[in-house]
Design an enzyme around this catalytic site. Structure first.
Site, mmCIF file in Angstrom:
data_model
loop_
_atom_site.group_PDB
_atom_site.id
_atom_site.type_symbol
_atom_site.label_atom_id
_atom_site.label_comp_id
_atom_site.label_asym_id
_atom_site.label_seq_id
_atom_site.Cartn_x
_atom_site.Cartn_y
_atom_site.Cartn_z
ATOM 1 N N GLU A 310 0.809 -1.216 0.000
ATOM 2 C CA GLU A 310 0.000 0.000 0.000
ATOM 3 C C GLU A 310 0.847 1.273 0.000
ATOM 4 O OE1 GLU A 310 -3.687 -1.705 2.720
ATOM 5 O OE2 GLU A 310 -2.091 -0.572 3.680
ATOM 6 N N PRO A 311 1.589 1.521 -1.054
ATOM 7 C CA PRO A 311 2.435 2.718 -1.064
ATOM 8 C C PRO A 311 1.625 4.001 -1.264
ATOM 9 C CG PRO A 311 2.525 1.631 -3.194
ATOM 10 C CD PRO A 311 1.699 0.748 -2.313
ATOM 11 N N GLY A 312 2.008 5.032 -0.558
ATOM 12 C CA GLY A 312 1.389 6.352 -0.749
ATOM 13 C C GLY A 312 2.461 7.370 -1.079
ATOM 14 N N ARG A 313 3.234 7.713 -0.041
ATOM 15 C CA ARG A 313 4.270 8.738 -0.168
ATOM 16 C C ARG A 313 5.200 8.502 -1.359
ATOM 17 N NH1 ARG A 313 6.068 11.505 4.201
ATOM 18 N NH2 ARG A 313 5.218 9.886 5.553
ATOM 19 N N ARG A 350 3.589 19.662 7.681
ATOM 20 C CA ARG A 350 4.518 18.597 8.101
ATOM 21 C C ARG A 350 5.734 19.114 8.848
ATOM 22 N NH1 ARG A 350 6.944 15.612 5.043
ATOM 23 N NH2 ARG A 350 6.832 13.745 6.321
ATOM 24 N N TYR A 354 5.863 17.537 12.537
ATOM 25 C CA TYR A 354 6.919 16.627 12.993
ATOM 26 C C TYR A 354 8.301 16.944 12.454
ATOM 27 C CZ TYR A 354 4.021 14.128 9.494
ATOM 28 O OH TYR A 354 3.209 13.793 8.456
ATOM 29 N N CYS A 381 -0.817 32.938 11.964
ATOM 30 C CA CYS A 381 -0.615 33.513 13.294
ATOM 31 C C CYS A 381 -0.123 32.492 14.302
ATOM 32 C CB CYS A 381 -1.920 34.147 13.764
ATOM 33 S SG CYS A 381 -2.521 35.363 12.604
HETATM 34 C C1 LIG Z 1 -0.597 5.797 5.599
HETATM 35 C C2 LIG Z 1 -0.804 4.379 5.267
HETATM 36 C C3 LIG Z 1 -0.245 3.838 4.109
HETATM 37 C C4 LIG Z 1 0.676 4.611 3.205
HETATM 38 O O1 LIG Z 1 1.895 4.873 3.816
HETATM 39 P P1 LIG Z 1 3.085 5.597 3.000
HETATM 40 O O2 LIG Z 1 4.135 5.767 4.023
HETATM 41 O O3 LIG Z 1 2.544 6.868 2.500
HETATM 42 O O4 LIG Z 1 3.496 4.674 1.908
HETATM 43 C C5 LIG Z 1 -0.541 2.524 3.803
HETATM 44 N N1 LIG Z 1 -1.356 1.778 4.595
HETATM 45 C C6 LIG Z 1 -1.898 2.273 5.722
HETATM 46 C C7 LIG Z 1 -2.782 1.420 6.535
HETATM 47 C C8 LIG Z 1 -1.641 3.576 6.103
HETATM 48 O O5 LIG Z 1 -2.172 4.056 7.229
#
Ligand SMILES: *Cc1c(COP(=O)(O)O)cnc(C)c1O
Length: 452
Positions: A310-313, A350, A354, A381
């Protein structure tokens, strides 16, 4: 794709935009002293769109999705790449995800509504969340989502009851906390035992959840899920978690006889925000995940489940930049220089949330050395409204177009209207053309929900 442009011989101190090419979109180049992306001059683009604006390289997005899809398909034809929508969610993005044969994970009813609006195939949607509401679960059932990733005992009962009511059978995964906590460069065991997400393994909760799932009506137990963290550089963290998960799969098999058909290892592959960052490649990641699962299963005589990631970033981060206009410059002698831009924590939380690291560059003098150290501040502000703290920059002037690199992930999706700031739009660029995929908000947008 080789997007590393040779260093400008005129600036041998390695501090110009030429050195940022590894963190900028694939199509980035420096021409006539200016930063270009997608065949467009970012200074001209900023003039046309106004600032602040998010700019994303559409071809870069597509290339990342394709890289993920192709590497996983090559190493394991039955595997699935599931884009984590929360990193950046827009209809255009979700259509791209579908075109590149990837699945989608959503973490709220709102993200599911985007999937529906984009015409995303709902049987390819995975639904996450540690406290999905009854309404959200009903929406999942009505939409016919592919999988719900169940996170608690309450949700197991709730989803079962709702599925029976809807005369449906909902395929589910059980979210497991493998007790491996990953950080950027290493992992520490046990930390993640204390998590609001998932079922822990140590007290037998995860096994209990699987047994419950197998016994409840309306649920089809398909497999198990883990997600150990984000911005992970050390691939051995994933392997350590996979070892734990495959042990668990073996335990499920022994104790219940049930087959685990899917092992979803979550997201988390890190990206380069700074020029010194050296994340693993998608290929290396795919090899560790598919190879690790196969080896572990073979060693235990288990059938290899369908592998999902499940890649996002790592799909969107480096495809995007944010363009701002420099409005004020405040030099506090002997302390620091604040360069303030027409955005800030509302479009990029971000840094203040963090301490994330970002690289700034002046788009209209991109070939000049970033010879001074400044703090890029927002217009809000809060003293903590900082986009880049003590970063290198060309000496800035009022009116400069300041580009912050690698803002494609978790910036627009985490944006807010604090100070009643209108959120920037998102522009996609490709082949010398640009288009809005999300338009900039207006004051009317801000006022629309205020019915008092
Ligand atoms: C946020 C998240 C992702 C994606 O993570 P990345 O670090 O963006 O690749 C995948 N699975 C779950 C359950 C998440 O909470």
């Amino acid at each position: 794709m080789n997007h590393i442009i040779p260093k400008d011989p005129a600036t041998p101190d390695n501090k110009t935009a030429y050195d940022l090419m590894t963190i900028l979109p694939h199509s980035a180049e420096v021409k006539e002293g200016r930063l270009w992306i997608g065949g467009l001059d970012m200074v001209e683009l900023a003039r046309e769109t106004g600032t602040a604006v998010y700019v994303m390289d559409e071809d870069h997005l597509r290339a990342q999705l394709r890289d993920y899809h192709d590497w996983f398909a090559r190493l394991d034809p039955s595997s699935e790449v599931i884009y984590a929508g929360k990193a950046f969610c827009s209809k255009a993005m979700l259509r791209l995800v579908a075109e590149e044969q990837c699945c989608l994970d959503v973490s709220s009813g709102g993200e599911l509504a985007f999937a529906q609006a984009a015409g995303f195939p709902l049987s390819n949607v995975y639904v996450h969340g540690n406290n999905k509401t009854v309404d959200e679960l009903r929406e999942c059932l009505a939409a016919g989502v592919g999988h719900v990733v169940v996170d608690s005992f309450e949700e197991l009962e709730r989803l079962s009851r709702l599925a029976v009511e809807a005369q449906a059978t909902q395929p589910i995964l059980i979210r497991v906390t493998p007790g491996i906590e990953a950080d950027t460069h290493d992992f520490i065991k046990t930390g993640a035992e204390d998590s609001k997400f998932g079922f822990g393994l140590n007290q037998g909760l995860a096994l209990e959840a699987v047994k419950r799932a197998l016994s409840l009506p309306g649920l089809d137990f398909e497999g198990v899920h883990m997600h150990i963290g984000s911005q992970i550089f050390a691939l051995h963290s994933f392997k350590a978690a996979i070892d734990v998960m495959v042990d668990f799969i073996e335990q499920i098999h022994h104790e219940t006889g049930a087959a685990v058909r899917i092992l979803d290892t979550g997201g988390g592959l890190g990206v380069a925000y700074g020029v010194a960052d050296e994340p693993s490649t998608i290929e290396e990641y795919a090899e560790v995940i598919t190879g690790g699962i196969r080896t572990d299963c073979e060693a235990r005589g288990l059938a290899v489940p369908r592998i999902a990631v499940e890649p996002g970033r790592s799909i969107v981060a480096n495809a995007g930049v944010t363009l701002y206009t420099v409005g004020t410059i405040k030099e506090i002698p002997g302390i620091r220089t604040y360069v303030s831009v027409d955005g800030g924590m509302t479009d990029n939380i971000r840094t203040s949330l963090y301490g994330a690291h970002y690289e700034p560059v002046i788009a209209n003098r991109a070939d000049q050395p970033r010879s001074v150290t400044v703090t890029v501040a927002g217009k809000h502000c809060e003293s903590g409204d900082i986009v880049v703290s003590d970063g290198p920059l060309q000496p800035a002037e009022v009116g400069d177009i300041l580009c912050v690199c690698a803002t494609g992930a978790y910036c627009q999706s985490m944006s807010s209207n604090y100070n009643k700031q209108v959120r920037p739009g998102v522009v996609w660029v490709s082949g010398g053309h640009w288009r809005w995929v999300v338009r900039r908000e207006t004051y009317d947008d801000l006022l629309r929900c205020d019915v008092g």
